[in-house]
Enzyme design. Structure first.
Site, mmCIF file in Angstrom:
data_model
loop_
_atom_site.group_PDB
_atom_site.id
_atom_site.type_symbol
_atom_site.label_atom_id
_atom_site.label_comp_id
_atom_site.label_asym_id
_atom_site.label_seq_id
_atom_site.Cartn_x
_atom_site.Cartn_y
_atom_site.Cartn_z
ATOM 1 N N GLU A 19 0.720 -1.423 -0.101
ATOM 2 C CA GLU A 19 -0.087 -0.107 -0.138
ATOM 3 C C GLU A 19 0.848 1.315 0.019
ATOM 4 O OE1 GLU A 19 -2.106 -0.695 3.556
ATOM 5 O OE2 GLU A 19 -0.576 0.092 4.762
ATOM 6 N N HIS A 75 -3.595 2.718 8.011
ATOM 7 C CA HIS A 75 -2.592 2.259 8.611
ATOM 8 C C HIS A 75 -1.630 3.468 9.158
ATOM 9 C CE1 HIS A 75 -2.431 -2.056 7.114
ATOM 10 N NE2 HIS A 75 -3.239 -1.919 8.222
#
Length: 294
Positions: free
Chosen positions: A209, A248
Site C-alpha cells: 500500500e 494504517h
C-alpha cells in the site's frame, strides 16, 4: 538468510498473554495448524495450566524449562516493550508482536536490542506456514497449504487475496504479515527473502500500500538478486491524496516518496507483475502455478 518454515519447524512456541481473551480465542486454531505450543506466560497464573499448557511468570522461565526459542506476544500496546525485551533477553530467535498502537519510541528502543533475533510486527496479523505453525490471527479458513508465498502490510486485504487463491485451488507455503506501522521490525524486503527461500515457494505474492518505502526496498532486493522467484503484487492507494493516511499509521505519502506511482514504477522495473484487484492477481497466479500446486 534462513526461511520462516525452518524457523518454525525447529522450535516449540511460547505464548505471552495466553490467559488473555485474545489468545484464548485463537489458541485452538493455532494448535490446529500444527503449532507446538509448549508454554504460556501469565504473571498472575504462574504455576498453573491453561488448556493443558503450563504457565510461567516470564518468557525466560518458560524458555529455560522448555528450550523453546519462538515467542508469540498477545499483549496490549502499553506492555509491548517490556514483553518484547523479555523475549529478546530470553534468547528468542523469532518473536511475533501483534499489538497495534505501540509507541514509535518503544519500537525504536526495541530495535536497538534485537541482535540476531527476527522480530515481526508490531501491528501484525502474524505469520503462518500451513500445517506447521500459525502465530497470530490470520483466518485459517482462508489458508490452505501450497506453493505460493505471501508477504503483506495490510491484514484484511491479504486475507482476501489468500481466500481468492484458496478458492482457485492455490495454497500458501509461508505467509508473513509485517504490519502496517510506520516502523516495522522486519522490512518487506527481508520478509520477502524469508518467504522466497522456503523450498515450497514457487511464486511470491506481495500485498502493499502507499506510504513508506518498503515496496521500493523489495524492488531493490530483487534487482540485487536476493529474491529469485516470480513476484506478483497488489498495491492499494492509487486514488489517495498526498499526505492523507490510508488506514494504517504507515500508509501516508510525503510528496512523491511512498506514492502509488513510485511503488508501481520501481516494482515493474524490477520485474514484478502489478495487479489492480485481488481477483486479477489470483487469476494470474493460478495460471502461473497450474500443474505445480500440491
Amino acid at each position: 538468510m534462513n526461511n520462516l518454515r525452518t524457523m518454525l519447524e525447529a522450535s516449540g512456541l511460547i505464548v505471552h498473554g495466553l490467559a488473555g481473551r485474545a489468545a484464548m480465542v485463537q489458541i485452538e486454531e493455532i494448535q490446529r495448524q500444527g503449532t507446538k505450543v509448549v508454554a504460556g506466560v501469565s504473571s498472575s497464573k504462574n504455576g498453573q495450566q491453561l488448556a493443558g499448557i503450563p504457565l510461567y511468570a516470564t518468557i525466560a522461565e518458560a524458555a529455560a524449562e522448555t528450550g523453546a526459542d519462538v515467542a508469540l506476544l498477545f499483549v496490549p500496546a502499553q506492555h509491548a516493550k517490556a514483553a518484547t525485551l523479555d523475549a529478546l533477553d530470553a534468547g528468542m530467535r523469532l518473536v511475533v508482536l501483534l499489538a497495534e498502537g505501540v509507541p514509535v519510541l518503544d519500537v525504536l528502543a526495541i530495535r536497538e536490542r534485537v541482535g540476531t533475533a527476527r522480530l515481526i510486527g508490531p501491528n501484525s496479523p502474524g505469520v503462518v506456514v500451513p500445517g506447521v505453525a500459525k502465530l497470530g490471527f490470520m483466518p485459517t479458513q482462508a489458508v490452505s497449504a501450497g506453493r505460493v508465498g505471501l508477504v503483506s502490510r495490510s491484514g484484511t486485504l491479504s486475507y482476501e487475496v489468500s481466500r481468492s487463491l484458496s478458492e482457485r485451488g492455490v495454497g500458501i507455503s509461508s505467509w508473513i504479515g509485517i504490519g502496517g506501522d510506520v516502523v516495522p521490525f522486519t522490512s518487506m524486503a527481508e520478509a520477502a527473502q524469508l518467504v522466497a527461500h522456503d523450498p515450497d515457494t514457487d511464486v511470491l505474492v506481495v500485498v502493499g500500500e502507499i506510504g513508506g518505502t518498503g515496496e521500493e526496498g523489495l524492488a531493490q532486493a530483487m534487482v540485487d538478486g536476493l529474491v529469485d522467484v516470480p513476484v506478483h503484487a497488489l498495491i492499494v492507494g492509487e486514488s489517495a491524496r498526498p499526505d492523507e493516511p490510508l488506514g494504517h499509521a504507515g500508509a501516508v505519502m510525503l510528496g512523491d516518496a511512498g506514492s502509488y506511482d513510485s511503488k508501481v514504477r520501481r516494482l515493474r522495473e524490477a520485474g514484478v507483475v502489478v495487479h489492480h484487484t485481488p481477483w486479477q492477481l489470483a487469476d494470474a497466479v493460478t495460471e502461473l502455478t497450474r500443474g505445480a500446486v500440491r
